[in-house]
Scaffold this motif. Sequence first.
Motif, PDB file in Angstrom:
ATOM      1  N   ARG A   1      -7.916 -52.698   1.262  1.00 44.83           N
ATOM      2  CA  ARG A   1      -7.156 -51.737   2.053  1.00 44.83           C
ATOM      3  C   ARG A   1      -6.746 -50.486   1.252  1.00 44.83           C
ATOM      4  O   ARG A   1      -6.718 -49.388   1.870  1.00 44.83           O
TER       5      ARG A   1
ATOM      6  N   LEU B   1      -7.572 -46.368   2.742  1.00 41.14           N
ATOM      7  CA  LEU B   1      -6.780 -45.584   3.072  1.00 41.14           C
ATOM      8  C   LEU B   1      -6.785 -44.179   2.180  1.00 41.14           C
ATOM      9  O   LEU B   1      -6.284 -43.103   2.713  1.00 41.14           O
ATOM     10  N   THR B   2      -7.768 -44.239   1.258  1.00 38.57           N
ATOM     11  CA  THR B   2      -8.094 -42.947   0.637  1.00 38.57           C
ATOM     12  C   THR B   2      -8.958 -41.986   1.254  1.00 38.57           C
ATOM     13  O   THR B   2      -8.972 -40.876   1.171  1.00 38.57           O
TER      14      THR B   2
ATOM     15  N   ASP C   1     -10.626 -39.731   4.542  1.00 37.58           N
ATOM     16  CA  ASP C   1     -10.064 -38.961   5.467  1.00 37.58           C
ATOM     17  C   ASP C   1      -9.999 -39.687   6.935  1.00 37.58           C
ATOM     18  O   ASP C   1     -11.141 -40.438   7.108  1.00 37.58           O
ATOM     19  N   ARG C   2      -9.045 -39.551   7.809  1.00 39.50           N
ATOM     20  CA  ARG C   2      -9.076 -39.907   8.994  1.00 39.50           C
ATOM     21  C   ARG C   2      -9.033 -41.628   9.010  1.00 39.50           C
ATOM     22  O   ARG C   2      -9.292 -42.249   9.861  1.00 39.50           O
ATOM     23  N   MET C   3      -8.414 -42.199   7.871  1.00 39.36           N
ATOM     24  CA  MET C   3      -8.173 -43.725   7.918  1.00 39.36           C
ATOM     25  C   MET C   3      -6.832 -44.000   7.746  1.00 39.36           C
ATOM     26  O   MET C   3      -6.334 -44.170   6.492  1.00 39.36           O
ATOM     27  N   GLY C   4      -6.065 -44.088   8.894  1.00 39.03           N
ATOM     28  CA  GLY C   4      -4.849 -44.630   8.672  1.00 39.03           C
ATOM     29  C   GLY C   4      -4.648 -45.906   8.636  1.00 39.03           C
ATOM     30  O   GLY C   4      -5.315 -46.836   8.354  1.00 39.03           O
ATOM     31  N   GLY C   5      -3.526 -46.459   8.551  1.00 35.67           N
ATOM     32  CA  GLY C   5      -3.179 -47.882   8.330  1.00 35.67           C
ATOM     33  C   GLY C   5      -3.736 -48.603   9.532  1.00 35.67           C
ATOM     34  O   GLY C   5      -4.383 -50.023   9.337  1.00 35.67           O
ATOM     35  N   THR C   6      -3.526 -48.549  10.852  1.00 33.91           N
ATOM     36  CA  THR C   6      -4.242 -49.135  11.873  1.00 33.91           C
ATOM     37  C   THR C   6      -5.664 -49.215  12.035  1.00 33.91           C
ATOM     38  O   THR C   6      -6.211 -50.365  11.971  1.00 33.91           O
ATOM     39  N   SER C   7      -6.322 -48.302  11.915  1.00 32.23           N
ATOM     40  CA  SER C   7      -7.862 -48.293  11.634  1.00 32.23           C
ATOM     41  C   SER C   7      -8.295 -48.976  10.593  1.00 32.23           C
ATOM     42  O   SER C   7      -9.331 -49.482  10.627  1.00 32.23           O
ATOM     43  N   THR C   8      -7.705 -48.896   9.202  1.00 33.34           N
ATOM     44  CA  THR C   8      -8.239 -49.579   8.063  1.00 33.34           C
ATOM     45  C   THR C   8      -7.924 -51.133   8.340  1.00 33.34           C
ATOM     46  O   THR C   8      -8.983 -51.847   8.111  1.00 33.34           O
TER      47      THR C   8
END
Length: 713
Positions: free
Chosen positions: A491, A495-496, A498-505
């Motif tokens: 995780r 998260l590092t 671009d465009r990868m927030g908590g939900t999408s991750t």
Amino acid sequence: MTTSPAVSAAPAAVIADAAAYAEAVATASRAAAAYYATGESALDDDAYDRLARGIAAWEAAHPEEVAADSPTGKVAGGAAVGDVPHTVPMLSLDNVFSAEQLTAWTASLERRIGRTVAAWSVEPKLDGLAVAARYEDGRLTRLITRGDGTAGEDVSHAVGTVIGLPDALAEPVTLEIRGEVLMTQEQFEQANAARTAHGAAPFANPRNGAAGTLRARDRAYRVEMTFFGYGALALPGTAPGLAARLAELPHSAVMAEVVRLGVHTAATTEVAPRVVAAAEDVPARIEEIAAARPGLPFGIDGIVVKADPAADRAEAGSGSRAPRWAVAYKLPAVEKVTTLLGVEWNVGRTGVIAPRAVLEPVEIDGSTVTYATLHNPADITRRDLRIGDRVMVHKSGDIIPRVEAPVAHLRTGAERAVEFPSVCPQCGSGIDTSEQRWRCERGRDCRVVASVSYAAGRDQLDIEGLGTTRVVQLVDAGLVSDLADLFLLTREQLLTLDRMGGTSTDNLLAAIEGAKGRPLSRVFCALGVRGTGRSMSRRIARHFADMEHIRAADAEALQGVEGIGAEKARTVVAELAGLAPLIDRLVAAGVNMTEPGATPPAPPAADGTGGTDGGGPGEEAREPAAAGPLAGAAVVVTGAMTGALEKLSRNQMNELVERAGGRSSSSVSKRTTLLVAGEGAGSKREKAAQLGIRIVTPDEFAATVADFLPPAS
């Protein structure tokens, strides 16, 4: 007739005036003369047919201006010559190009004889050269071309190179057997290899190769051809009893006699001649033969329809050019001549460097072709291809177009050699040229993005949210260098990006975790083993049940899987050896390596004769039939699925068929057992109905395979 075979003819050439007509006649005459003299012509078959139909149309409108040298109404276009008289004229066939024209022809024949034709023989129109083989007391004494129909050329010198035409018949009878001499695709490849090895130009296509080879004398190399008989008749000296039988037997019975005497015919092929009871039944068989055309090892350019009863043929008689009791239903051309503009070098996901021909656009079989396969560098060298060549291009149905060979006699001298790459076109690394198919020395590492994206695709591991753009991100960030790295992502790492927030991750990690449980067939397909695809991966997984057994299998054991021959088996073994570290890492990551419902093969018996199933040699002994409600069934799925099957992709439907014990197929044939017809089912449903194949709805099928349906998501 109630059905329409899916065939459309290219329009006839348009001839505007007398000057254009004269030029058209001259062009057609030159093309026919070149073909019948050497097998070479500046026109492909389709171009010649369109020109001939244009000439015929102009002559019909201007009957007072028909040129004496017009090819219309003449056997072989009036171009062929010969000095050996035929005892019975050896005529050509008239052509029809549509279901409507065929209907008109059958109706005209029945009006001519004053009754309904009792039976029709429907058989392939073989794409070769017509010949007459004369037998005296059972011994082959002479082989003669059709020539102008009244006399042909003696080509008896070629007898020893023609397979299927025995030196001696099964009985010491005197008769003439007529048929077609052609080259199979394998013989064509062998012929061109021999020709180029001896410094000669390759043949443009198998038909031209057969025409040129049949007449050739004193070559330093041997080229084989194949004979297919299509008729027999009495000769002077034929025993009265046999002569009477040949005259009175139906055409189909005459051909049965030919087979009994030991002569090769199309009877043992997928497009074997078949007798149907009524004219309304002819189109269904035409459809079957046309559908089988792409997979045949020899060329056909149409279907011949004949009145089968001897009395009907005798009463119909013949014209000066063609019999009135037979016609050729021409299929769309699958070969055209165009220009080779260039060669592109593409690198596949496994690192294979594949050449692709860039062509001057040409319409073949209803589609515009601009690219064609060239297989490998050795293929280019073997065919002696050059940039700027006029080339013969072959395409049939859904088969990828291929370049057959250059039309060498059309070269101008401006053509130039094809340049082969010295480094990988994708990454600049070295090239492994030790095999016919060149490969980047980095193998799959050369196309990491392509191989990982393929593995994550819907029909493989089906990892939602992992499209090509996201894979590029992961590769560029150094987080992924192969498929196994996906299952080690954390995780924090995601998260590092671009465009990868908590939900999408979290969603992506959940999708990756879910992919670990996919069946072995999906995992194996995701590996991208050369020589395999979705269907083959399913067969391998069902046969061996788990990855351990697959990896332990040698080339001989792999040949126990339907569709795997010796060469492919060796490729798969070598690929798996190279993939061993990746597979080990996938196992360590917890990826499933078993196929649900499959049973591992029994170990060899102590005497080495096989497993415990008691089977002998052959596929049945190696791979017992699968159990389930579809055991032994060949199933085709078409149209949009509904109900419990609505969310299944076509690949998932095929998997379902095979889990339930059946075999999935994409086309309807006489071997099809069941058609699942969803909304919008079209020609496949019609064909299945014609062949009497059982047709079920998606709901009916779902009920049959309920125990094998995947869990609802």
